[in-house]
Design a protein around this motif. Structure first.
Motif: not given
Length: 161
Positions: A44-45, A48-49, A51-52, A95, A99, A102
């Motif tokens: 999950k982390l 997020r990275d 996605e950034i 994206n 998603v 993930n």
């Protein structure tokens, strides 16, 4: 201490060993579950990275195009607008795919952890059953103390082997 007492001690040790083995299987299953849960949190982390980074790349691309168009005196009409729209479409597609991937990965890790915990519980129950069988078998295998009608040699009643 006679042979019967020694046999019962052996049965008790077998039962205790089976219970302990079952308990260890349960603990191993729980450990696997927690490991997979930690991997799901890490995924999950990482998502997020990623996605950034995707957003930063989009902003960088947009900034480069904006500076290119402004230095050339080009307006945001026609072809440049089509390029921007294409950039946004690619970003949204990327994206959406990311998603979904993930979520699938995190779910697979959680399910694997639950399965390992279940296997541990099954092993624990198997250990209890094995311990019960050792106690029920008694020192001669014919029930508790030969209560099922067996003889000290394990043969049928009335026949001494």
């Amino acid at each position: 201490m006679g042979p019967a007492a020694g046999a019962w001690i052996f049965v008790g040790l077998m039962a205790g060993s089976a219970l302990y083995a079952g308990y260890e299987k349960k603990q191993a299953g729980q450990a696997q579950k927690y490991e997979y849960q930690a991997r799901a949190r890490q995924e999950k982390l990482s998502a997020r990275d990623r996605e950034i980074r995707r957003r930063q790349q989009l902003l960088k691309s947009l900034a480069q195009r904006a500076s290119l168009f402004s230095t050339q005196g080009t307006t945001f009409e026609g072809s440049p607008t089509a390029l921007l729209i294409n950039d946004f479409r690619e970003y949204e597609l990327d994206n959406t795919t990311a998603v979904a991937q993930n979520a699938a990965t995190q779910n697979a890790l959680r399910v694997a952890g639950s399965n390992y915990a279940r296997l541990g519980r099954i092993g624990f129950i198997g250990g209890i059953i094995q311990a019960g069988a050792a106690v029920a078998g008694g020192p001669w295998g014919g029930g508790a103390g030969g209560a099922a009608g067996g003889t000290p040699t394990g043969g049928p009643p009335g026949i001494i082997m």
